[in-house]
Design a protein around this motif. Structure first.
Motif, short mmCIF file in Angstrom:
data_model
loop_
_atom_site.label_atom_id
_atom_site.label_comp_id
_atom_site.label_asym_id
_atom_site.label_seq_id
_atom_site.Cartn_x
_atom_site.Cartn_y
_atom_site.Cartn_z
N ARG A 310 11.05 13.16 -3.89
CA ARG A 310 9.99 12.38 -4.33
C ARG A 310 10.06 11.76 -5.34
O ARG A 310 10.31 12.26 -6.71
N VAL A 311 9.99 10.36 -5.50
CA VAL A 311 10.21 9.39 -6.75
C VAL A 311 8.94 8.86 -7.06
O VAL A 311 8.49 7.98 -6.21
N GLY A 312 8.32 9.05 -8.26
CA GLY A 312 7.01 8.48 -8.40
C GLY A 312 6.62 8.04 -9.76
O GLY A 312 7.59 8.31 -10.68
N GLY A 313 5.47 7.69 -9.93
CA GLY A 313 5.10 7.33 -11.32
C GLY A 313 4.69 6.00 -11.34
O GLY A 313 3.70 5.79 -10.42
N THR A 314 4.16 5.24 -12.43
CA THR A 314 3.90 3.79 -12.52
C THR A 314 2.38 4.02 -12.44
O THR A 314 1.81 5.01 -11.96
N VAL A 315 1.84 3.10 -13.19
CA VAL A 315 0.16 2.85 -13.39
C VAL A 315 -0.05 1.44 -12.88
O VAL A 315 0.51 0.33 -13.62
N GLU A 316 -0.89 1.24 -11.74
CA GLU A 316 -1.27 -0.10 -11.56
C GLU A 316 -2.87 -0.11 -11.62
O GLU A 316 -3.39 0.69 -10.90
N MET A 317 -3.45 -0.87 -12.26
CA MET A 317 -4.93 -1.14 -12.34
C MET A 317 -5.21 -2.35 -11.52
O MET A 317 -4.92 -3.44 -12.12
N ALA A 318 -5.82 -2.21 -10.45
CA ALA A 318 -6.25 -3.31 -9.39
C ALA A 318 -7.26 -2.93 -8.47
O ALA A 318 -7.73 -3.59 -7.74
N GLY A 319 -8.02 -1.66 -8.89
CA GLY A 319 -9.37 -1.46 -8.09
C GLY A 319 -8.93 -0.49 -6.63
O GLY A 319 -7.88 -0.37 -6.36
N LEU A 320 -10.11 -0.16 -6.00
CA LEU A 320 -9.93 0.48 -4.93
C LEU A 320 -9.59 -0.24 -3.86
O LEU A 320 -8.93 0.43 -2.57
N ASP A 321 -9.60 -1.78 -3.72
CA ASP A 321 -9.64 -2.30 -2.40
C ASP A 321 -8.46 -3.36 -2.50
O ASP A 321 -8.24 -3.61 -1.19
N ALA A 322 -7.79 -3.40 -3.57
CA ALA A 322 -6.50 -4.58 -3.47
C ALA A 322 -5.58 -3.88 -2.58
O ALA A 322 -5.17 -2.48 -2.55
N PRO A 323 -4.79 -4.68 -1.55
CA PRO A 323 -3.59 -4.08 -0.86
C PRO A 323 -2.47 -3.58 -2.00
O PRO A 323 -2.39 -3.93 -2.86
N GLU A 350 7.44 4.90 2.02
CA GLU A 350 6.49 4.71 0.59
C GLU A 350 5.13 4.70 0.73
O GLU A 350 4.68 4.76 1.97
N TRP A 351 4.38 4.81 -0.26
CA TRP A 351 3.12 5.29 -0.23
C TRP A 351 2.21 5.01 -1.50
O TRP A 351 2.99 5.00 -2.48
N MET A 352 1.22 4.81 -1.54
CA MET A 352 -0.01 4.47 -2.60
C MET A 352 -0.99 5.24 -2.49
O MET A 352 -1.53 5.21 -1.48
N GLY A 353 -1.53 5.61 -3.73
CA GLY A 353 -2.64 6.58 -3.73
C GLY A 353 -3.41 6.02 -5.02
O GLY A 353 -3.02 5.84 -5.74
N HIS A 354 -4.68 6.70 -4.78
CA HIS A 354 -5.66 6.37 -6.16
C HIS A 354 -5.94 7.80 -6.92
O HIS A 354 -6.53 8.40 -6.51
N ARG A 355 -5.35 7.71 -8.10
CA ARG A 355 -5.65 8.82 -9.06
C ARG A 355 -7.00 8.56 -9.67
O ARG A 355 -7.33 7.46 -10.18
N PRO A 356 -7.86 9.33 -9.81
CA PRO A 356 -9.36 9.04 -10.57
C PRO A 356 -9.24 9.28 -12.00
O PRO A 356 -8.85 10.27 -12.39
#
Length: 416
Positions: A310-323, A350-356
């Motif tokens: 699994r390759v992961g990382g990065t931080v994207e700030m775009a809220g809970l609802d953006a695609p 590929e996957w995207m999830g929401h860290r709190p």
């Protein structure tokens, strides 16, 4: 229409909520677990599987600030803020700035270290009593550096670990590739964190713990919480989007990045954002790995987990609802190949999830400041899996009126 009453309701069936529910049920409480999705299908499904006990330091520390402008200006950089989301992010960002004061940083480091220092004390007990010790690997994590100059940039991190006594070993040259032969020779220095072990499959860990919770008599209801009924004692029931209601004497809100939406229904504001994280799961990588690796200068991580790499990382700030923007996942694979030149990207998802994410990087764990029978467990950021067993122990103590073994003041919900 009502759902059968349970004296205690836990909202959120990620790793945090499931462990809390399990621990309370094990202690003799009748617990109902509520989530809008099946257990483990949120951030717990796609995290990097790391028990990252050395990663508790605040994101607002000086070493991060020094690199932030370069990261934000780089379209392939590890941090991205979608322009349209900037106005909504501003209040959170001001609190993030406030958390960067030197005196505040020391407090936050101590609060994180207090949790990470007891992770294995709690995790080992949890895995042993549930028969899941086989899901924790024996190997740690390697932090990679091209050269001495790159290592010096990350020296602040190492200094904090030394101050709190977390184990690490500095390696060079052939010693690095003796541990991981697939690594590039361009890596001239590394730090081994032997206690940053991995879970063989974080989603399967959640589902296995859910089964243990049910075996003790715990119940699960799938539904989206859209309101509360209240009386003089506090919350008396939860209202679900499909019209059902769930009666409760006590409520624990542990819905990850969505907790702030639920707490707002109780008029209790939590400055919780989502750090949207991406991963690429490679089932045919063409290489083998024992350790997870992280390259701080390039801000990615690679972990052998879930039957592949699994390759992961990065931080994207775009809220809970953006695609999702899956270009972020592809960038991570490109970075990973700098460290692992023979890595193949075959059998890929590929996957995207929401860290709190809270602005001070320290989770909220404790009672509501406004409702006497409500507790919160959220904001664990990148360390939800790491903190899960400890959070379950501490929250169960709080809910049941037992004095926890940790000073809980740094984690209170009304600290902001």
């Amino acid at each position: 229409m009502s759902v059968n009453k349970a004296p205690l309701v836990v909202v959120g069936a990620g790793i945090i909520g499931v462990v809390i529910a399990y621990e309370l049920q094990r202690r003799g409480q009748a617990v109902l677990l509520v989530d809008k999705a099946a257990p483990g299908m949120g951030a717990s499904y796609g995290n990097m599987a790391s028990i990252a006990v050395t990663e508790f330091m605040p994101a607002s520390r000086p070493g991060i600030w020094a690199q932030m402008p370069k990261w934000l200006l780089d379209p392939e950089g590890p941090v991205r803020i979608r322009p349209g989301y900037l106005p909504k992010l501003a209040p959170w960002f001001l609190r993030f700035l406030a958390a960067s004061r030197p005196s505040k940083l020391r407090e936050l480091e101590a609060a994180g270290a207090a949790l990470c220092g007891r992770v294995y004390e709690d995790l080992d007990v949890l895995l042993k009593e549930t028969g899941l010790t086989h899901m924790l690997t024996a190997d740690g994590c390697l932090s990679l550096y091209t050269d001495e100059a790159e290592f010096r940039v990350d020296r602040e991190h190492i200094d904090i670990l030394e101050r709190f006594g977390f184990r690490h070993e500095i390696l060079g040259g052939n010693a690095i590739r003796d541990l991981e032969p697939a690594l590039t020779t361009k890596v001239g220095k590394a730090v081994l964190f032997p206690d940053n072990r991995s879970i063989t499959d974080p989603y399967k860990l959640v589902t296995a713990l859910t089964e243990k919770f049910q075996a003790f008599g715990g119940s699960i209801v799938e539904g989206d919480v859209v309101g509360f009924e209240q009386n003089e004692a506090g919350v008396s029931a939860l209202r679900l989007a499909d019209g059902r209601s769930v009666a409760a004497d006590k409520v624990v809100l542990a819905a990850g990045a969505f907790t702030a939406r639920v707490s707002a229904l109780l008029r209790e504001h939590i400055p919780l954002e989502t750090e949207r994280g991406y991963h690429t799961q490679i089932m045919e990588p063409g290489i083998s790995m024992r350790h997870s690796i992280i390259w701080p200068a390039r801000a990615f991580m690679v972990t052998p987990t879930a039957g592949g790499i699994r390759v992961g990382g990065t931080v994207e700030m775009a809220g809970l609802d953006a695609p999702p923007d899956y270009r972020r996942a592809k960038i991570l694979v490109k970075r990973a190949r700098e460290a692992l030149p023979e890595l193949k990207a075959e059998g890929v998802t590929e996957w995207m999830g929401h860290r709190p994410a809270l602005p001070d990087t320290v989770p909220v764990m404790g009672p509501s400041a406004k409702r006497r029978n409500v507790w919160y467990a959220t904001g664990h950021g990148h360390l939800g899996l790491t903190y899960a067993a400890t959070t379950g122990r501490l929250m169960a103590d709080l809910v049941m009126g037992v004095q926890p073994p940790v000073d809980m003041k740094p984690y209170r919900v009304d600290r902001f």
